[in-house]
Design an enzyme around this catalytic site. Structure first.
Site, PDB file in Angstrom:
ATOM      1  N   THR A   1       0.814  -1.209   0.000  1.00  0.00           N
ATOM      2  CA  THR A   1       0.000   0.000   0.000  1.00  0.00           C
ATOM      3  C   THR A   1       0.851   1.265   0.000  1.00  0.00           C
ATOM      4  OG1 THR A   1      -1.765  -1.119   1.129  1.00  0.00           O
ATOM      5  CG2 THR A   1      -1.576   1.212   1.586  1.00  0.00           C
TER       6      THR A   1
ATOM      7  N   VAL B   1     -12.810  -5.464   1.751  1.00  0.00           N
ATOM      8  CA  VAL B   1     -12.318  -4.094   1.912  1.00  0.00           C
ATOM      9  C   VAL B   1     -11.369  -4.102   3.103  1.00  0.00           C
ATOM     10  CG1 VAL B   1     -12.955  -1.714   2.456  1.00  0.00           C
ATOM     11  CG2 VAL B   1     -14.419  -3.083   0.948  1.00  0.00           C
ATOM     12  N   GLY B   2     -10.209  -3.502   2.944  1.00  0.00           N
ATOM     13  CA  GLY B   2      -9.228  -3.457   4.029  1.00  0.00           C
ATOM     14  C   GLY B   2      -9.369  -2.200   4.861  1.00  0.00           C
ATOM     15  N   ASP B   3      -8.308  -1.890   5.579  1.00  0.00           N
ATOM     16  CA  ASP B   3      -8.319  -0.727   6.465  1.00  0.00           C
ATOM     17  C   ASP B   3      -8.087   0.588   5.728  1.00  0.00           C
ATOM     18  OD1 ASP B   3      -5.662  -1.717   5.897  1.00  0.00           O
ATOM     19  OD2 ASP B   3      -4.928  -0.174   7.268  1.00  0.00           O
TER      20      ASP B   3
ATOM     21  N   THR C   1      -0.187   0.899   6.831  1.00  0.00           N
ATOM     22  CA  THR C   1      -0.029  -0.164   5.838  1.00  0.00           C
ATOM     23  C   THR C   1       0.176  -1.475   6.571  1.00  0.00           C
ATOM     24  OG1 THR C   1       1.413  -1.123   4.153  1.00  0.00           O
ATOM     25  CG2 THR C   1       2.434   0.474   5.641  1.00  0.00           C
ATOM     26  N   GLY C   2      -0.447  -2.523   6.075  1.00  0.00           N
ATOM     27  CA  GLY C   2      -0.270  -3.806   6.733  1.00  0.00           C
ATOM     28  C   GLY C   2      -1.490  -4.671   6.575  1.00  0.00           C
TER      29      GLY C   2
ATOM     30  N   GLY D   1      -4.766  -5.480   6.881  1.00  0.00           N
ATOM     31  CA  GLY D   1      -5.842  -4.533   7.143  1.00  0.00           C
ATOM     32  C   GLY D   1      -6.765  -4.916   8.279  1.00  0.00           C
TER      33      GLY D   1
END
Ligand code: ASP
Length: 312
Positions: free
Chosen positions: A181, A210-212, A232-233, A235
């Site tokens: 990301t 959907v991620g963070d 980033t990571g 999520g």
């Protein structure tokens, strides 16, 4: 009035870079991050607002196939690109977020258009794509995204029946993948803060996941009263810890600076969910700090208008 120098941080994802990756791509990543910092420095020196700068820096990162956002987005379980992005203006807490968008070169631009509308903060899927069409954002074809490296990565993840972060090669199973990301946080010459984050998500992710990154308070947060954060990571870890707002709360309620708040936020992430990933943070005084639980995070910063530093 406070410090009238600017600060800027950008990241290109957290993960585990093995020696081969570092050798193959290290210089390219360093150059790319350095170029974005130089671009941001020019804008900020000329008096651009923090929110303009984070959008513009993230556009550059989205256009670079090295990173898991825009052009370089990873592929989902059916080999398609679904991207998430968000932007937030610390002056007034205005925010825009889009989830599950496709065929757009620059999802952050769509998030920014949404932020400037007086309507919803977040649009997903079809609704977001309708806004993109209304705004006249150019759509790109599948070939723009389906880079050979991304197809190979998807095959690798499918073979292991897992989802992966983008920057992880040869890592232990729990860390498989790379969190590539991109994100930017800035403090402009007037002392205003902003943050933006954009991603293709996780390799082989489920359709509709959907991620963070587009979630205000998890993947992105900016408030002139506290700090600006981009995450980033993995999520799901960041969502459950609401990590960006948690870090802002450490600044607000415990009087911490950026360094202390990042350390406290990362400690919480590890203690509660053994979270994988990292954050970049600029506090309201322009202090820069980063922290990550993965072996690496591709990032760089300019603190108080000083020299640029890049770290992989
Ligand atoms: N946080 C992103 C997500 O979970 C992935 C990343 O940071 O690379 O979608």
């Amino acid at each position: 009035m406070g410090d009238r120098r600017f600060s800027l941080m950008v990241h290109g994802g957290a993960g585990t870079l093995d020696d081969a990756q570092q050798r193959a791509k290290g210089d390219a990543w360093r150059t790319a991050i350095g170029t974005v910092l130089a671009h941001g420095r020019r804008l900020l020196t000329d008096g651009a607002s923090a929110v303009e700068v984070v959008e513009s820096c993230v556009v550059l990162l989205e256009d670079d196939p090295l990173f898991n956002a825009g052009r370089g987005s990873v592929l989902n379980e059916v080999g398609a690109v679904e991207m998430d992005a968000a932007i937030m203006d610390g002056r007034n807490l205005a925010a825009g977020a889009v989830a599950g968008v496709h065929h757009l070169a620059n999802p952050v631009v769509l998030a920014s258009r949404l932020m400037r509308d007086d309507g919803p903060v977040m649009l997903a899927g079809e609704g977001a794509m309708r806004l993109a069409a209304r705004c006249g954002l150019t759509q790109v074809g599948d070939d723009y995204f389906r880079l050979p490296e991304r197809l190979a990565q998807l095959e690798q993840a499918r073979a292991k029946q897992t989802t992966m972060l983008d920057h992880i090669a040869g890592a232990p199973a729990a860390e498989t993948g790379k969190y590539g990301t991109v994100g930017a946080v800035a403090r402009d010459l007037k002392g205003h803060l902003a943050a933006a984050t954009s991603t293709g998500g996780m390799v082989n992710k489920r359709v509709g996941r959907v991620g963070d990154s587009p979630l205000i308070g998890a993947g992105v947060y900016a408030d002139d009263e506290t700090c600006a954060v981009s995450s980033t990571g993995h999520g799901e870890d960041f969502m459950r810890c609401v990590i960006a707002k948690t870090i802002a709360d450490y600044v607000d309620m415990r009087g911490m600076d950026a360094r202390q708040a990042v350390d406290a936020g990362i400690a919480y992430l590890v203690r509660r969910v053994q979270g994988l990933g990292g954050v970049i943070v600029i506090d309201r005084h322009g202090n820069c700090a980063s922290g990550f639980t993965t072996r690496n995070m591709i990032h760089g910063w300019i603190e108080h208008g000083g020299d640029a530093t890049v770290r992989l």
